[in-house]
Design a protein around this motif. Structure first.
Motif, PDB file in Angstrom:
ATOM      1  N   THR A   1       3.689   4.848  -5.579  1.00 23.70           N
ATOM      2  CA  THR A   1       4.950   5.434  -5.136  1.00 23.70           C
ATOM      3  C   THR A   1       4.818   5.886  -3.677  1.00 23.70           C
ATOM      4  O   THR A   1       3.708   6.001  -3.159  1.00 23.70           O
TER       5      THR A   1
ATOM      6  N   GLU B   1       0.290  -2.980   4.040  1.00 24.86           N
ATOM      7  CA  GLU B   1       1.646  -3.540   4.013  1.00 24.86           C
ATOM      8  C   GLU B   1       1.785  -4.715   4.995  1.00 24.86           C
ATOM      9  O   GLU B   1       2.603  -4.689   5.914  1.00 24.86           O
TER      10      GLU B   1
ATOM     11  N   THR C   1      -3.697   6.998   3.189  1.00 23.67           N
ATOM     12  CA  THR C   1      -4.767   7.979   3.408  1.00 23.67           C
ATOM     13  C   THR C   1      -6.080   7.455   2.826  1.00 23.67           C
ATOM     14  O   THR C   1      -7.129   7.518   3.470  1.00 23.67           O
TER      15      THR C   1
ATOM     16  N   TYR D   1      -5.075  17.119   3.799  1.00 23.00           N
ATOM     17  CA  TYR D   1      -4.623  17.395   5.167  1.00 23.00           C
ATOM     18  C   TYR D   1      -4.568  18.906   5.338  1.00 23.00           C
ATOM     19  O   TYR D   1      -4.041  19.614   4.472  1.00 23.00           O
TER      20      TYR D   1
ATOM     21  N   HIS E   1      -2.990  20.224   2.000  1.00 23.94           N
ATOM     22  CA  HIS E   1      -2.227  19.300   1.162  1.00 23.94           C
ATOM     23  C   HIS E   1      -3.171  18.201   0.693  1.00 23.94           C
ATOM     24  O   HIS E   1      -3.670  17.417   1.493  1.00 23.94           O
TER      25      HIS E   1
ATOM     26  N   GLY F   1       4.267   8.105  -0.634  1.00 25.55           N
ATOM     27  CA  GLY F   1       3.509   9.352  -0.490  1.00 25.55           C
ATOM     28  C   GLY F   1       2.394   9.513  -1.515  1.00 25.55           C
ATOM     29  O   GLY F   1       1.824  10.589  -1.653  1.00 25.55           O
ATOM     30  N   ALA F   2       2.067   8.426  -2.232  1.00 24.58           N
ATOM     31  CA  ALA F   2       1.044   8.508  -3.285  1.00 24.58           C
ATOM     32  C   ALA F   2      -0.353   8.761  -2.719  1.00 24.58           C
ATOM     33  O   ALA F   2      -1.225   9.271  -3.415  1.00 24.58           O
TER      34      ALA F   2
ATOM     35  N   ALA G   1      -3.989  14.878  -0.445  1.00 25.16           N
ATOM     36  CA  ALA G   1      -3.303  13.581  -0.460  1.00 25.16           C
ATOM     37  C   ALA G   1      -4.017  12.574  -1.347  1.00 25.16           C
ATOM     38  O   ALA G   1      -3.403  11.642  -1.859  1.00 25.16           O
TER      39      ALA G   1
END
Ligand SMILES: Nc1ncnc2c1ncn2[C@@H]1O[C@H](COP(=O)(O)OP(=O)(O)OP(=O)(O)O)[C@@H](O)[C@H]1O
Length: 331
Positions: free
Chosen positions: A68, A185, A75, A36, A47, A70-71, A49
């Motif tokens: 986990t 999810e 993305t 990102y 960042h 934010g793993a 990702a």
């Protein structure tokens, strides 16, 4: 790849489409990275990702991408869905470029984490509209029935509960029985019966050849339904394989209420937990047999006896512990 290489990623988004290795390969990603871009402030370092991810999903297979917070799971899904361009690596989705909507849309269904249904449309209108855009054919009443939402077909989206909205999202994803379905999810907010109903539809489509790429925080669902699992942490896949491969050699536990004045147990106690004796084993069959033979021989009843095989949660706990740069490359 070195950090300096990642710093250059954001400047050069690419989608390098590769030829899939086999006819059965629905998704193939090699060395895929995504960063990102920093939006404000003086720091211009992007960042990262997703870093250097290899992943393959075959026809009729359910691959669970776990990890986990934010793993980088969402993305990675967005890159494979064609919503974000990979910034390094090679990709093939359904034999082509995932951002080529005309190529993938008729063959791919997507259930996002939050699809944002149009509040004013009824369930029936919502699913029929998404179906018409998809380029796949299906019967709206049958699809609503299939996902257990036909009783709400005339209800506007704004009046649906969270779990009912998830069923509408699922209906849109499986419309026309696509070759590939992304599930981000999917069971969050669903009650146990609705979860079971969703999984029975997934299993049915899977046996018909549909491939699924799933993310979930419910490890027991992945253990039950995934053919292969990838465990992600801080942008990388740290472990990848079948459940058997991932848990092989892990420690299982045997628990029971210890008999009064227990003496001469045939196995060493690892400890006690909520009044239960805990024995750790790497050979469940041998140690359970030894324990039950010992109990029968001494006239003991081992109340609340249970065996818990080594599972994904055991591996999960160790995910963040591996030092950066020392993790094995995923298979
Ligand atoms: N639009 C964005 N702009 C900048 N950074 C982002 C953006 N979306 C996600 N990130 C960052 O990228 C990393 C990966 O996020 P991602 O949503 O892919 O993780 P995840 O594995 O799906 O997490 P979770 O399990 O919590 O849903 C996180 O550090 C997150 O803060």
């Amino acid at each position: 790849m070195c950090p300096r290489h990642y710093a250059a990623l954001a400047a050069t988004p690419i989608v390098d489409v590769m030829k899939p290795s086999t006819q059965d390969t629905v998704i193939e990603a090699r060395g895929v990275s995504f960063a990102y871009q920093a939006r404000s402030g003086s720091a211009k370092t992007p960042h990262v990702a997703v870093r250097d991810v290899d992943l393959t999903v075959r026809r009729g297979e359910l691959y669970a991408l776990l990890g986990t917070n934010g793993a980088g799971k969402t993305t990675m899904l967005e890159v494979l869905e064609g919503h974000r361009p990979a910034m390094a690596g090679r990709i093939s989705v359904l034999g082509g470029d995932p951002s080529d909507r005309r190529h993938v849309r008729p063959r791919m269904g997507i259930m996002l984490q939050d699809s944002g249904l149009a509040a004013d449309l009824t369930v029936r209108e919502t699913v029929a509209l998404a179906g018409a855009i998809s380029g796949r054919r299906d019967d709206v009443d049958k699809v609503l029935e299939h996902v257990g939402i036909s009783h709400r077909s005339r209800t506007r989206a704004a009046q649906l509960s969270g779990g009912e909205k998830r069923r509408v999202d699922f209906a849109m994803a499986i419309w026309g029985r696509p070759e590939l379905v992304f599930l981000d999810e999917p069971t969050t907010g669903l009650d146990p019966a609705s979860r079971e109903a969703l999984w029975s539809v997934v299993d049915e489509l899977k046996s018909d050849g549909t491939a699924f790429l799933l993310t979930t925080h419910y490890l027991e669902e992945a253990e039950k339904h995934a053919d292969r699992v990838g465990l992600m942490h801080a942008g990388s896949i740290r472990r990848q394989g079948t459940l058997g491969e991932l848990t092989e050699g892990g420690v299982s536990t045997i628990r029971f209420v210890p008999p009064e004045a227990v003496q001469g147990l045939p196995l060493p106690l690892a400890g006690t937990e909520n009044g239960l004796a805990v024995i750790e084993t790497r050979d469940v069959q041998r140690d359970v047999a030894a324990l039950l033979a010992w109990a029968a021989g001494h006239g003991h009843v081992l109340r609340r006896f249970s065996v818990r095989e080594s599972g994904l949660d055991d591996i999960f706990r160790t995910l963040g512990r591996r030092p950066e740069g020392q993790e094995g490359k995923n298979k």
